[in-house]
Design a protein around this motif. Sequence first.
Motif, PDB file in Angstrom:
ATOM      1  N   UNK A 146      35.216  -4.917 -32.922  1.00 42.00           N
ATOM      2  CA  UNK A 146      33.862  -4.385 -33.032  1.00 42.00           C
ATOM      3  C   UNK A 146      33.576  -3.936 -34.461  1.00 42.00           C
ATOM      4  N   UNK A 147      34.632  -3.566 -35.199  1.00 39.28           N
ATOM      5  CA  UNK A 147      34.445  -3.106 -36.575  1.00 39.28           C
ATOM      6  C   UNK A 147      33.808  -4.179 -37.447  1.00 39.28           C
ATOM      7  N   UNK A 148      34.019  -5.452 -37.087  1.00 39.65           N
ATOM      8  CA  UNK A 148      33.466  -6.551 -37.878  1.00 39.65           C
ATOM      9  C   UNK A 148      32.084  -6.983 -37.406  1.00 39.65           C
ATOM     10  N   UNK A 149      31.604  -6.399 -36.316  1.00 43.25           N
ATOM     11  CA  UNK A 149      30.292  -6.788 -35.782  1.00 43.25           C
ATOM     12  C   UNK A 149      29.174  -6.263 -36.675  1.00 43.25           C
ATOM     13  N   UNK A 150      28.046  -6.998 -36.753  1.00 41.69           N
ATOM     14  CA  UNK A 150      26.903  -6.532 -37.541  1.00 41.69           C
ATOM     15  C   UNK A 150      26.391  -5.191 -37.019  1.00 41.69           C
TER      16      UNK A 150
END
Length: 471
Positions: A146-150
Motif C-alpha cells: 500500500x505504501x507504493x499506491x498513489x
Amino acid sequence: MTGTTTHKRETIRVTAILAHPKNPRRKLGDLSELTASIKAQGVLQDLVVMPGGLKDTYIAIAGHRRQAAAKKAGLTEVPCVIREDLVGDEAAQIQAMLSENLQRSDLNVVEEGDAFQDLLDLGVKPAEISKSTGRTQKLVKERAKIAAAPEHLRSKLIAREATLDEVLTLQSFAKYPLIYEHLAEYIGTHNWAFKVQWAKDDVKRLQKIAKVTAELIAESIRVLPLPKDLAAYRLERSHTLGVNLYWSNEPSRPDDAAGSQDVATTFRHGNPDDLQWCRLLTEQDADDDTPTAQPSKPKPVTDTPPADTDEDAEKAATQLAADLATAAKVRRDHLAKVLHDGGDNDHDIATACLRATIDLALVGVDGDELDYVAELFGIDPADQTADDTERAILDRAQKFNLPQLAILLRLIEQAPAERLLATPYGWTPTGYSRRDQDTWRAEVGNVFGHEWSDVELDMLHRIEIHDGDEE
C-alpha cells in the motif's frame, strides 16, 4: 542468570517532547474525550520517550495523543518512561511505535502499511516484523504494498471508499501503466469485478503478443504491432526509396517474409492469434483489386466522426463478444463461489432456488398429477382452474422451510410415477415406465419410510416372481 531491563521514569515538560518523524500514526483524531479525561484525572498511563538530539529534548515513541491532549488540558508536565536503548536504532524505534499502536488498534491500513515498508527499507525481515507485531508475514507483505499506491487510492482506503483487497488487486497491475490507470477508474464501483477480469485477460494478451513478437523477430520477421507503427514505417521506407508506397494486405505469410524490408506483420485488433501480413508496393506495382491497409494520403482530421466501415463493425462485434465472455467469466466465478463457499445468506439462496424450481416443475404438472399435489396440501381442485390450483399450492409453500421445500420438489417431480401407483399399471413388471416406477417405489419405502400395505406387498411380490422367471 537472567534479568530484566529497567527504564528511568521521570516527569518531563510537555514542550520538551517532540513528535517522531516516522510515527506510523499520521493523524491524532478527535482529542476532546481524552482531553476531558486528562483534565479530570490527569495522565493515567506514562508516555514512552527516548532522548532527543538536543539537550533536554525527547522524542515520543508512544503517547502522541496523550501528549497533545495534555497540552489542550493545560498540563505543563507528563509522566514518561525513558527508553535510552532505542537511541540510534531506527528500526527498533519504528517497531516500538508500531507495537504500541497495533495493541490499541489505533492505525488504519495505510499507516500500518507505511510502517511495515519503513521497516523493510531498513532491512528488517518480514519474519522479524511478524514476530514483533503478531501479524502474519503474508499480511505484512500485502500491507507494505500500500505504501507504493498513489495518494488518491490511499485516501479512498482511509475513507473506506475502497477495500484493501481492491487496492492490493490494483497494485498487482502496477507493471502495466495503461491497464493500471484504466482499472483505477473503476475501483469501488459495480463494474470492478468485470474490469479486473478484463485486466487479467489483457495482461495475458500482452504477454502472448510479446511472446509471438519475440518468436517472429527471431526469424527475422518485421513486426509492427500497431496501426501507427505501420504508418511510421511506410513513411520511413517511402522517404528512403523516394517513392510513395502502399501497404497491401497478403492473404497469408509470404514466402519471402524473413529478412524482407517490405514485408511486415501486425496484430489485427490487437489479437495475438490473428496476424495480418502486409507488403509495401509502389503505385505502379499496386493491384487495384488488392485491398490496402492504408491509403497513400491520410484523411484530414475533422470534428465529425467518420462513418462506420465494415472493419469498424467487425472490430465492434469482436469487442462485444470479448466483453460478454469476460462478463460470463466473472458471473460464473461468482456463482461458483456461492456454490462452494456459501455464506451468511446461503440458506436464503437455497430457499429461493428451490422455490423457483418448484414453480417451474408445477408448469409440467396437470390433470390427475396436479390433483395429487393439491391433495398433499389439502386443497380441493374441483371448483377451481388449474392456474388457481397452482397459485394456491405456491402460496401454501411460501411458509415451508428448506427441508420441506426439497421434499415437495421431489414429490412434484415424481407425480407421474405416483399417479400410476394408484392404478394396476403402476405395478406391472413390464412397460416403458418400469424403471421410473422401480425408482419411485424404492424411494417411497426406503427414503420416505412408507410401510407397504398387504395389497402393495402382493404387487411387489408379483414383480419379484416375474423378474425371477425372466432370469
